[in-house]
Design a protein around this motif. Structure first.
Motif, PDB file in Angstrom:
ATOM      1  N   LEU A  40      -1.868   3.858 -10.495  1.00 20.43           N
ATOM      2  CA  LEU A  40       0.057   3.103 -10.804  1.00 20.43           C
ATOM      3  C   LEU A  40       0.953   3.738 -11.683  1.00 20.43           C
ATOM      4  O   LEU A  40       1.512   4.231 -11.623  1.00 20.43           O
ATOM      5  CB  LEU A  40       0.378   1.913 -10.079  1.00 20.43           C
TER       6      LEU A  40
ATOM      7  N   ARG B 205       9.790   2.339 -15.367  1.00 20.72           N
ATOM      8  CA  ARG B 205       9.649   3.786 -14.178  1.00 20.72           C
ATOM      9  C   ARG B 205      10.142   2.614 -12.598  1.00 20.72           C
ATOM     10  O   ARG B 205       9.519   1.570 -12.579  1.00 20.72           O
ATOM     11  CB  ARG B 205       8.310   3.846 -14.436  1.00 20.72           C
ATOM     12  N   VAL B 206      10.883   3.293 -11.680  1.00 17.87           N
ATOM     13  CA  VAL B 206      10.640   3.001 -10.333  1.00 17.87           C
ATOM     14  C   VAL B 206       9.295   3.403 -10.177  1.00 17.87           C
ATOM     15  O   VAL B 206       9.232   4.950  -9.605  1.00 17.87           O
ATOM     16  CB  VAL B 206      12.187   3.723 -10.188  1.00 17.87           C
ATOM     17  N   LEU B 207       8.964   2.681  -9.101  1.00 21.66           N
ATOM     18  CA  LEU B 207       7.689   2.530  -8.615  1.00 21.66           C
ATOM     19  C   LEU B 207       8.641   3.427  -6.930  1.00 21.66           C
ATOM     20  O   LEU B 207       7.512   4.474  -6.357  1.00 21.66           O
ATOM     21  CB  LEU B 207       6.384   1.905  -8.421  1.00 21.66           C
TER      22      LEU B 207
ATOM     23  N   ALA C 298      -2.680   7.345  -4.571  1.00 20.36           N
ATOM     24  CA  ALA C 298      -2.227   5.672  -4.324  1.00 20.36           C
ATOM     25  C   ALA C 298      -1.886   5.808  -2.857  1.00 20.36           C
ATOM     26  O   ALA C 298      -0.457   7.222  -2.896  1.00 20.36           O
ATOM     27  CB  ALA C 298      -1.716   5.556  -5.630  1.00 20.36           C
TER      28      ALA C 298
ATOM     29  N   LEU D 282       0.786   4.799   0.013  1.00 22.59           N
ATOM     30  CA  LEU D 282       1.716   3.353   0.072  1.00 22.59           C
ATOM     31  C   LEU D 282       2.277   3.015   2.085  1.00 22.59           C
ATOM     32  O   LEU D 282       2.131   3.982   2.168  1.00 22.59           O
ATOM     33  CB  LEU D 282       3.068   3.357  -0.523  1.00 22.59           C
TER      34      LEU D 282
ATOM     35  N   VAL E 270       2.020   8.844  -1.303  1.00 19.93           N
ATOM     36  CA  VAL E 270       2.753   9.478  -1.914  1.00 19.93           C
ATOM     37  C   VAL E 270       2.535  10.091  -2.808  1.00 19.93           C
ATOM     38  O   VAL E 270       3.776  10.956  -4.394  1.00 19.93           O
ATOM     39  CB  VAL E 270       4.107   8.017  -3.160  1.00 19.93           C
TER      40      VAL E 270
END
Lengths: 612, 897
Positions: free
Chosen positions: B230, B268-270, B319, B321, B369
């Motif tokens: 992440l 940062r926009v995850l 990762a 989602l 993602v």
């Protein structure tokens, strides 16, 4: 009625105005007797009070007799607004008051375009001697507002009027008005004008410099500036002049300017930074290292203690908000300075010092003290794994293989779980769409992870071969090679390789060469020969691989081939580009050494006998 | 919807929270802090079940957060900013006596001195790392979310990051929220990688596996792999805590706390949830099962982030989602071990999360993602909603704030809740079953692990074989050393106990035989040395048999140096009972001066056993080596010292004088004629001396003018009979027998110990005359005859055997005489003191001998005077004189008894 009350009101307002100004001036003169907090509160109070006063004054109709007072109060009031960074409010006040004044003297409502507006104002109000001075004060103020909102165009257009300000302001002083009590001003307009003048020079110079008009910028900057200007501003002018000179290809003159800047203001780190760049350009490494050391120590100094008193009403920083200027005068963060210092030290001889700097850097990264320096400049530090690897390789160069092993272990353990089974790269790599929300996961780090991990294994193997543990060395070289083999590059007729792929090939070459050399020491000459040949195929720039290949051929008794290969290596200029190769991918400095003179003698003897 | 009932216990009731503000409950140890939106924060003690303190702020408190070390509470006030109140100061137990129970809670007025950050716009905050750490506030200003970092200790502003506001619908939504009695504010959480130590040193955070509640609800650990996936490798390398922020516009952002300014956008926009985020947390299994990051949106969207196998062509972890949906609105959430507890305002529900109890979803089902395609999120959501289990109702309504949970030892889960009516409640949840995950090794590491293990095995194997061979060689060395020591002991004991041990009883003995051989028409004398190993030990390699040949007397010119010769013969392997025979050339005839001493010894070289390096180390140590007598790394053991004399070197030719042999051209005619002459002369001489004068016994050596010299020695027959084991005279046999056996003994005994018969003519055995050729090719005649010695008048007559040596060479005669004498001496030594001597005979002899000695001494003096006074006497004369003295010295009248 109004006739009676007017002077009375006028006096009272004047007194009120003077009381506020005096209070502020007293506070300023008292110095450290009050805390900064108290100063700020007082400033706020003054701001409120002066605005209240102005509201009172402007509550009645504008009459010519009041204009001078009103404009002076407006001047003070706007300055207070300025100090509270209420710029739009100040500008609004300014124009509104001037319109009132114009109305009072019976002029038309002027157009909103500032140059035309001011031409008109000066024509109608400036002609009256009693009003001229306070009108010019407001022009100064407007100038300041333009400057702090980076509207240099207006300043340019009103150049003539602004230049004539000095006479006008001086004249206003002489023609003292009749009233006994003169409304006080917060900042003397002449001081303000001097400050504005030099700030304008800086702003214009920076703007021109950013547009690439260096010679014009130079002429602007070389205008005579008042020697009484604040030191930091003078230093900035010197620095900007230096920048112009260095951009027009006169590095030595630029150096002189930077030196002058530093002599003017010791804390002008930007000049120091720029002189480092010039040294780098001139190739004067030692001077560069020294300057880097100096810059780092200056940056690490605790910031100058802020004065207890509130900041002045108008400070240069608020007048020079431009992005172009701050980008020109930006200084890298202490960490990146430390990094360049460490890198330069390692590359140019003083390895042990470089190692110390690297260790300091790593320690600083681990601690949270670095947060105290809020630098927001573009990143100049490499990625952290690369930093670790650079530190590791410098540790190895400094004969500290155990420490290097530990550092590499950290990189390996961090990246271990992220290593892909297979990685297919297509050349050229598709650029990620900018602006799209960040991907979860690693994104383009996928290749990076492989490269870092591989380089860490390579460094560990170098360590083992430095320790003459050939078995471990072979194991780690093999790990590195196995890892790199997972990456498959699909070329699409693209000649220029991207950095990642070039790094990959160099890594492969180094690992194969290293394993070949280790095999030589384990007396496995065939494997060694194979690896060295593969290494030269993978990355032709590996110098030691060629020499060792000659040696192995020689030991295998294939002297003819050895000699041929030797001649080939000697004839081809092996100075392949090592530009941009990371520190940890340079040829290892400490590995097993080959007696080059002996090899040369043997091979050349052989060649000679063959020829004869 | 399955339903279970939670036990609700109301602790206290406060006033209704003002609508439009988020009520907040914090449960820390014994204290529960309650914020209902007024300007007071209440502290409720769960042990005493009463309010213990009230914190009164200057303006309404809209948010509060516990610091990570739980030592202070941060409260955001609407009009001022952030206040920091230390919790321990709220417990001034000591000044108020315990009896003072009745009065109400203590009131603490929080002054502006406690102001930590003057920022009116602060919406939310979090503190990381305790008092030495960092305070992060989020505020909305100028159409951007500002993340501001302060030092927690002195509240000094460190730095600031901004993220522009994107959602225009925010305000609309917030109005809706306002209607629902909720104000959305950013949700903050702090994430550590679970292999990293938290910044604070507080003891509560060291507990692993960390429960989200144990870190104050806002701080939690994430498994390292997910953390790296992440937040990147860089953050993992320096163990940077990450601040996660769920914004009301639905974006989930991350902000590294330690990372230096990597690119301008630190924030940062995850992910974007597209609805206000009300909760960020993790669920942790009881074991180290797969862990996931959970974010819950206000309208019921649940996002789970966890690690997952990547696509087939990548093979690594990514990762993944997963989005799911529960029925909203979600008012407040808290995370338990197995899932989430959330309140919709009308009910409290427990949601088990997949991935904690079950395996991770298949990658194709989830939205991976890592691939970047965000194809049809709505679709994904719909598909994913199936992966969420349906929540279980706990039948508690109107909960607007939750804290906890706490798990006690018996597995009972308790929550603290604040109801819409302002009731503080404790909820005890029905027991659920807990299943732990099985820790597994990720597949990607298996290969590496196996390779590591194999390499390690290889290493161990290699080392073991090296050690084995070392042990073997050491054993070998030890065995050898043992042998050597045994041999040493054997021989040294032998030496120490003196020479008493007869030769034949020595365990390792050697004897020497001189043999003539003829090669290339030259006669040479070879010495055959035989080593008999009758010891129980094998003489192996590294042993050397050394034979040192040293002339007893040697010519003076060469006397300066040692004229000895050493021969060494390495052993191959001499088994017990074996013998080794070595042949060494003594001399070409006549070169050596006899007699020679042959010393035999055994040498042992330590070097071949230990290797030169170890040996030099051993020798460098000095003391032990020198104690062992190991100079030079050699052990030397003397065996025997033997003498080879003239007798041994004799070549018996027969009992008659040798004749000219035409087959022997090497012998010059001279020699042959000499022999004949000698033989003739000798016979005459014998006869002559046989007639002899009255001197009778003793020894004589007479030189005739013709160059034939002779010497004789008399030994009593009795002695010989006794020692040689001959039968007494009366019993049988002629006297010839005694003489013959004496000769035989002389020619056979001694060095060789070999049968005499082997050396010469058989006929010579019985005769009393033996002819032989000696060194220098002179013919020697040995005669043994019986004589009587003594004065007949005194009746003291002794029978004796006279052994006479006759030769033309003086040297030969001397040598042989010496040899015979030494043999007899040896004989006497063996029988010393066993017999009484007849004093009469000897007395006579002694007297005569003394007289003669006196005369001889006078002669000697005379002979030396001229030389001493420097008179020019010719050397010839001197030599002559001396020679005659010497001859007379030889004539010993004594009879050897």
């Amino acid at each position: 009625m109004s006739h009676v009350t007017a002077p009375c009101l006028l006096d009272r307002w004047t007194e009120e105005n003077n009381a506020v100004v005096d209070k502020w001036k007293q506070h300023r003169d008292r110095g450290d007797a009050v805390t900064r907090e108290q100063g700020l509160t007082l400033l706020k109070w003054c701001y409120v009070e002066s605005h209240k006063l102005l509201q009172k004054i402007q509550g009645v109709l504008a009459v010519p007799a009041h204009i001078q007072l009103e404009l002076t109060v407006v001047y003070n009031c706007c300055l207070f607004s300025f100090s509270q960074t209420q710029l739009t409010e100040a500008e609004h006040l300014l124009t509104h008051s001037l319109e009132r004044a114009l109305g009072a003297v019976g002029c038309d409502r002027p157009p909103p375009n500032p140059p035309v507006f001011w031409c008109m104002v000066l024509k109608s109000l400036g002609s009256t001697p009693s009003l001229r001075s306070c009108t010019l004060q407001l022009l100064c103020l407007h100038w300041a507002l333009w400057l702090s909102t980076w509207r240099l165009g207006h300043i340019q257009e009103l150049q003539e009027e602004l230049r004539s300000l000095s006479e006008g302001l001086g004249a206003g002083e002489v023609t003292v008005e009749r009233s006994a009590v003169r409304p006080a001003v917060l900042v003397h307009p002449r001081d303000l004008k001097d400050l504005l003048l030099i700030c304008t020079v800086i702003a214009q110079g920076a703007e021109l410099l950013c547009e690439g008009r260096c010679s014009e910028a130079l002429t602007v900057l070389q205008r005579d500036s008042s020697p009484l200007a604040p030191r930091e501003l003078l230093a900035q002018i010197h620095t900007l002049t230096g920048l112009c000179l260095s951009r027009t290809g006169r590095p030595h003159s630029a150096m002189q300017c930077y030196r002058k800047a530093l002599e003017t203001d010791v804390r002008c780190v930007c000049a120091l930074h720029q002189s480092i760049l010039v040294y780098r350009q001139l190739g004067n490494t030692q001077a560069e290292i020294q300057a880097l050391r100096l810059l780092h120590s200056v940056l690490m100094m605790p910031p100058a203690t802020q004065p207890a008193v509130a900041p002045p009403i108008i400070c240069p920083a608020s007048l020079l908000p431009g992005q172009s200027l701050s980008s020109l005068l930006s200084v890298p963060s202490p960490l990146s300075v430390l990094h360049s210092l460490a890198q330069k030290c390692v590359l140019h001889g003083s390895v042990s010092e470089g190692v110390e700097h690297y260790l300091d850097l790593l320690a600083a990264l681990q601690s949270d003290h670095q947060l105290s320096q809020g630098f927001s400049e573009p990143p100049s530090l490499p990625r952290l794994p690369e930093l670790y690897l650079e530190a590791g390789s410098s540790l190895l160069t400094a004969q500290r293989p155990a420490d290097c092993l530990a550092l590499c272990d950290e990189v390996i353990s961090t990246t271990l779980e992220l290593l892909p089974e297979r990685l297919l790269l297509e050349e050229p790599m598709e650029a990620s769409v900018p602006g799209s929300p960040d991907k979860l996961g690693l994104g383009q780090d996928r290749l990076g992870v492989v490269l870092w991990s591989g380089a860490a294994y390579l460094l560990q193997a170098h360590c083992y071969s430095h320790l003459k543990d050939w078995k471990q060395a072979v194991t780690h070289y093999t790990r590195c090679i196995n890892l790199l083999m997972k990456v498959c590059v699909k070329q699409k007729g693209c000649v220029k390789l991207e950095l990642g792929v070039r790094t990959l090939q160099r890594l492969k070459g180094l690992a194969l060469a290293g394993r070949g050399i280790s095999f030589t020491h384990r007396d496995q000459k065939r494997e060694s020969l194979r690896d060295l040949q593969l290494s030269l195929q993978a990355a032709p720039g590996c110098a030691s691989a060629g020499l060792w290949l000659t040696e192995v051929l020689w030991r295998l008794g294939r002297r003819q081939e050895a000699a041929a290969f030797w001649e080939k290596t000697q004839s081809s200029s092996t100075a392949s580009s090592l530009e941009g190769v990371p520190l940890y991918l340079l040829d290892p400095q400490t590995g097993p050494s080959l007696d080059l003179t002996d090899l040369r003698r043997r091979v050349e003897e052989f060649i000679n006998t063959r020829h004869s | 919807m399955e339903a279970r009932c939670a036990v609700v216990e109301t602790w206290a009731e406060f006033g209704c929270p003002s609508p439009g503000t988020a009520a907040n409950v914090i449960w820390s140890g014994e204290d529960v802090l309650i914020c209902t939106g007024s300007d007071e924060v209440l502290v409720f003690n769960t042990q005493e079940l009463k309010l213990t303190a009230v914190l009164q702020f200057l303006s309404p408190v809209c948010h509060m957060v516990l610091s990570e070390d739980k030592q202070s509470v941060y409260a955001v006030c609407e009009s001022d900013g952030v206040y920091c109140v230390s919790l321990p100061t709220l417990h001034p137990r000591s000044p108020t006596p315990p009896a003072d129970q009745s009065p109400g809670p203590a009131l603490f007025k929080v002054s502006s001195n406690s102001l930590a950050a003057r920022d009116k716009g602060v919406c939310s905050l979090i503190e990381v790392g305790g008092s030495g750490g960092t305070l992060v506030t989020v505020s909305l200003r100028d159409a951007a979310w500002w993340f501001t970092l302060y030092k927690a200790a002195d509240h000094q502003k460190l730095t600031q990051f901004s993220l522009p506001v994107v959602s225009v619908g925010h305000h609309v939504e917030s109005e809706e929220n306002g209607a629902a009695g909720l104000v959305m504010r950013p949700v903050l959480a702090c994430v550590y990688s679970s292999d990293a130590p938290p910044l604070s040193s507080s003891s509560t955070t060291t507990k692993l596996p960390p429960l989200s509640s144990s870190l104050g609800g806002k701080h939690f650990f994430l498994e390292p792999l997910l953390f790296k996936l992440l937040f990147g490798v860089d953050a993992a390398l320096i163990n940077s805590p990450m601040i996660l922020c769920g914004l009301p516009d639905g974006r989930l952002c991350s902000l590294p706390l330690l990372l230096p300014g990597r690119s301008g956008s630190c924030v940062r926009v995850l992910h974007s949830m597209e609805q206000p985020i009300t909760f960020i947390g993790t669920t942790t299994g009881t074991n180290d099962g797969p862990q996931c990051l959970v974010a819950v949106g206000q309208w019921g969207r649940v996002v789970l982030v966890r690690t997952c196998e990547g696509g087939p062509e990548e093979g690594s972890k990514v990762a993944a989602l997963t989005e799911g949906c529960v029925s909203g609105p979600v008012v407040c959430v808290c995370a338990g071990r197995e899932g989430l507890y959330y309140s919709t305002g009308s009910d409290l529900l427990a949601l088990d999360l997949p991935g904690v109890r079950e395996a991770a979803p298949k990658p194709e089902e989830s939205l991976v993602v890592g691939h970047g395609e965000r194809q049809g999120q709505g679709q994904a959501m719909v598909r994913e909603s199936a992966t969420l289990q349906s929540p279980v109702s706990l039948n508690v309504c109107r909960v607007i704030a939750l804290a906890g949970p706490s798990h006690n030892a018996s597995g009972i889960v308790q929550l603290v809740a604040l109801s819409l009516r302002g009731r503080l409640q404790r909820l005890t949840l029905p027991k659920g079953t807990e299943v732990g995950g099985i820790p597994r090794l990720p597949l990607s590491q298996v290969g590496q692990r196996v390779r590591d293990l194999l390499a390690a095995i290889g290493d161990v194997c290699e080392r073991a074989s090296v050690l084995k061979s070392t042990i073997q060689s050491k054993n070998h060395s030890l065995r050898h050393l043992n042998q050597v020591l045994n041999v040493c002991c054997l021989l040294l004991a032998n030496q120490n106990s003196g020479e008493q041990l007869p030769v034949s009883k020595k365990p390792i003995r050697c004897h020497v035989v001189a043999k003539w051989s003829r090669l290339l028409q030259r006669d040479s004398l070879n010495l055959t040395c035989v080593l008999d190993n009758s010891s129980p030990y094998v003489l192996e390699r590294n042993w050397t048999f050394c034979v040192r040949v040293l002339p007893l007397s040697y010519p003076l010119p060469a006397g300066g140096e040692n004229t000895s010769q050493t021969f060494s013969f390495p052993f191959q392997k001499l088994e017990p009972g074996g013998r080794m025979e070595v042949l060494l050339p003594l001399t070409a005839a006549g070169d050596t001066s006899f007699p020679v001493t042959v010393s035999c010894s055994l040498f042992y070289s330590l070097q071949s056993l230990l290797g030169s390096e170890e040996l030099s180390r051993l020798l460098a140590n000095g003391e032990p080596a020198s104690c062992l007598g190991l100079e030079g790394g050699w052990v030397s053991l003397p065996l025997d010292t033997l003498t080879v004399d003239w007798l041994d070197a004799l070549q018996v030719t027969g009992t008659t004088p040798p004749h000219r042999d035409p087959n022997r051209p090497s012998i010059s005619p001279d020699t042959v004629s000499m022999d004949i002459v000698e033989a003739f002369l000798s016979t005459r001489r014998i006869r002559g001396s046989g007639r002899g004068d009255g001197e009778g016994g003793g020894e004589r050596m007479v030189a005739s003018d013709g160059g034939l010299f002779s010497a004789s020695i008399k030994v009593s027959t009795e002695l010989l009979r006794g020692t040689l084991g001959l039968e007494p005279p009366g019993s049988a046999g002629p006297s010839q027998g005694v003489c013959g056996s004496v000769l035989g003994w002389l020619l056979s005994q001694g060095t060789g110990g070999e049968d005499w018969s082997g050396r010469g003519d058989k006929r010579g055995q019985e005769s009393s005359v033996v002819y032989a050729r000696c060194l220098g090719r002179h013919t020697v005649k040995l005669t043994a005859k019986e004589v009587t010695v003594g004065d007949t008048s005194v009746k003291e007559v002794k029978e004796a055997v006279e052994v006479q040596v006759q030769c033309s060479s003086m040297a030969a005669v001397c040598g042989l005489h010496h040899a015979v004498l030494s043999r007899v001496q040896a004989l006497l030594q063996g029988t010393a003191g066993t017999r009484e001597s007849s004093m009469g005979v000897q007395g006579l002899g002694l007297r005569q001998a003394l007289q003669r000695a006196q005369v001889l001494s006078e002669h000697l003096q005379e002979a030396r005077i001229p030389e001493a006074i420097g008179l020019g006497m010719t050397t010839g004369q001197t030599t002559k004189t001396l020679f005659s003295i010497y001859r007379q010295l030889r004539e010993n009248p004594l009879l050897i008894l």
